[in-house]
Design a protein around this motif. Structure first.
Motif, short mmCIF file in Angstrom:
data_model
loop_
_atom_site.label_atom_id
_atom_site.label_comp_id
_atom_site.label_asym_id
_atom_site.label_seq_id
_atom_site.Cartn_x
_atom_site.Cartn_y
_atom_site.Cartn_z
N CYS A 26 0.82 -1.23 0.00
CA CYS A 26 0.00 0.00 0.00
C CYS A 26 0.84 1.27 0.00
O CYS A 26 0.31 2.36 -0.21
N ASP A 43 -3.84 -0.28 3.25
CA ASP A 43 -4.74 -1.28 2.68
C ASP A 43 -5.44 -2.01 3.83
O ASP A 43 -5.16 -1.77 5.01
N GLU A 44 -6.32 -2.94 3.46
CA GLU A 44 -7.17 -3.57 4.48
C GLU A 44 -6.36 -4.27 5.56
O GLU A 44 -6.62 -4.13 6.75
N GLY A 45 -5.31 -5.01 5.11
CA GLY A 45 -4.48 -5.77 6.05
C GLY A 45 -3.77 -4.84 7.03
O GLY A 45 -3.76 -5.08 8.24
N CYS A 46 -3.19 -3.78 6.51
CA CYS A 46 -2.45 -2.84 7.36
C CYS A 46 -3.38 -2.09 8.30
O CYS A 46 -3.07 -1.85 9.46
N ARG A 47 -4.57 -1.72 7.78
CA ARG A 47 -5.56 -1.01 8.60
C ARG A 47 -6.00 -1.90 9.77
O ARG A 47 -6.02 -1.47 10.93
N ALA A 48 -6.31 -3.20 9.43
CA ALA A 48 -6.78 -4.12 10.48
C ALA A 48 -5.68 -4.34 11.52
O ALA A 48 -5.94 -4.37 12.73
N ASP A 105 -5.49 -1.21 13.69
CA ASP A 105 -6.65 -1.10 14.59
C ASP A 105 -6.54 -2.08 15.75
O ASP A 105 -6.87 -1.77 16.89
N ARG A 149 4.44 -1.05 8.55
CA ARG A 149 3.30 -1.02 9.49
C ARG A 149 3.59 -0.17 10.75
O ARG A 149 3.96 0.97 10.63
#
Ligand code: HAM
Length: 422
Positions: A170, A227-232, A235, A263
């Motif tokens: 990302c 991206d989704e993986g990094c966001r999750a 969080d 990350r």
């Protein structure tokens, strides 16, 4: 007279006692969290840092102490500890023995920076690395460990700054937007940032030059591109911090000065430090092993600057620097001195901090010195006492004096009194 090199320091008593205290507290706390110590060499192949830390970072491009060995191999005094730990982990196949390797280190690092308060050319880090896990829970656990360490040594006031700088998937779209924004602002940037905006735009976010700060604040934020993986991942990490009641601030421009991060990144700062206010820095570096030519390996860790920790402790006077001696021996005359050498040997073997004065002094001068050293007890004896095998033990705080026989002196009761200092 020859002087120490600019940017290096002699660590003198009583400050050295403070260093020992910080180091032993770190060892105790790291042990609670199952970290083991690793000691890597002070110098390594230059390539290890050039590739690991990144050619375009300040560390590699300006600050390394690099020299050619007699066989023309380029060597570098280590500027940091993470790349050496990852190298050692593979060289010794540590992960066969421990699927998750938890390692800590302490020792000198070298960067040719402009010396100022809290910034030196030889400085000391205490660092820890967890290799083999990409679970954000391990990141929160390390921050919990750091908080316990800081509270234990007496630095309660500090701020935790966190960010995610995404991953190689990302980050490229973000870097594209960043480059575009930097082209538009090119004329306003410092010379280093103009160069960085082409070679390594992420480094611009790390620039400390005053005039670049408003421009940096207006640049696109990586947090909008995760991206989704990094966001999750991020969080979950924040959720684990919340569950542990660890306070933090999210800082989108926190990219850190080394290229290996992916990350999660973080810094712990303290207002007590002035300009060099970062006490601890760290983050995740999942791609570092591959950059160094090894197999994939997830990693997360941190390093703290020991000089900066000690500066805060000195300024806030949180820790007494040295524990005064428990017993000062004041023999009067040569025969008494001979006897005193044996009493000192006995006392030290019993674990009592003992001062034996080597100068022939009057009683008055010995008492003055004992007072200056803040010794808790003084043992006084001269020729007469030697003949009768008696000693005078003076408690300095109360002024109370007790006569002791040879047997009393070695008894549990008196030894306990000396140790307990009552
Ligand atoms: P770093 O941010 O370059 O990270 O350094 C960590 C800490 O070392 C800084 O926060 C600061 O306290 C101290 N430090 C750095 N340079 C100096 C200096 N010239 N004088 C005094 N203290 C200094 C690293 O080195 C990474 N290896 C940290 C890490 C470990 N990331 C993951 N694992």
């Amino acid at each position: 007279m020859i002087k120490a090199i600019k940017g290096t320091r002699d660590i003198l008593p009583p400050e050295s006692a403070l260093w020992n205290r910080v180091e032993s507290t770190a060892r105790e706390i790291f042990d609670l969290y199952s970290f083991s110590e690793i000691r890597t060499p002070i110098f390594e192949s230059t390539e290890l840092f050039a590739r690991g830390v990144g050619e375009d970072t300040d560390i590699v491009s300006k600050e390394m102490y690099t020299f050619e060995d007699r066989d023309e191999k380029s060597l570098t005094l280590r500027p940091e500890g993470t790349a050496p730990v990852v190298r050692a982990c593979f060289e010794h196949q540590l992960r066969h023995e421990m699927p998750i390797a938890k390692l800590y280190y302490l020792g000198p690092m070298f960067r040719r920076e402009r010396p100022q308060k809290g910034r030196y050319r030889q400085f000391h880090q205490i660092g820890a690395e967890v290799l083999g896990s990409d679970n954000p829970a391990i990141e929160a656990e390390i921050l919990e460990m750091l908080q316990l360490f800081l509270v234990r040594i007496g630095i309660a006031e500090h701020t935790l700054l966190v960010n995610s700088i995404g991953c190689p998937l990302c980050r490229p779209p973000f870097l594209g937007k960043l480059k575009e924004a930097l082209v538009a602002k090119r004329a306003l940037l410092c010379a280093d940032c103009r160069r960085r905006s082409e070679t390594n735009p992420l480094r611009v976010l790390d620039c400390k030059v005053e005039s670049c700060q408003p421009i940096i604040d207006s640049l696109p934020k990586i947090s909008d591109f995760l991206d989704e993986g990094c966001r999750a991942h991020f969080d979950k990490f924040l959720g684990y911090l919340d569950a542990r009641e660890i306070a933090y601030q999210q800082v989108p421009r926190l990219v850190r000065g080394l290229d290996y991060y992916t990350r999660t990144t973080f810094e712990i700062t303290s207002t007590a430090l002035g300009a060099q206010n970062t006490l601890i820095g760290g983050g995740r570096y999942d791609g570092l092993s591959e950059i160094l030519g090894g197999p994939p390996l997830k990693g997360f860790g941190f390093a703290l600057g020991l000089e900066r920790i000690v500066l805060i402790l000195q300024e806030t006077k949180k820790i007494a620097e040295t524990a005064p001696a428990q017993l000062f021996l004041a023999p009067l005359g040569e025969a008494a001195f001979e006897k005193a050498t044996l009493i000192a040997k006995f006392m030290r073997a019993e674990g009592i901090r003992c001062v034996l004065d080597f100068e022939a002094r009057s009683l008055k001068s010995a008492m003055r010195l004992a007072n200056k050293l803040q010794t808790q007890h003084v043992l006084i004896f001269g020729e007469t006492e030697l003949q009768n095998s008696t000693y005078q033990l003076k408690h300095m705080a109360s002024g109370e004096q007790t006569e002791l026989t040879e047997t009393d002196l070695r008894s549990k009761l008196v030894l306990g009194r000396l140790k307990g200092s009552f």
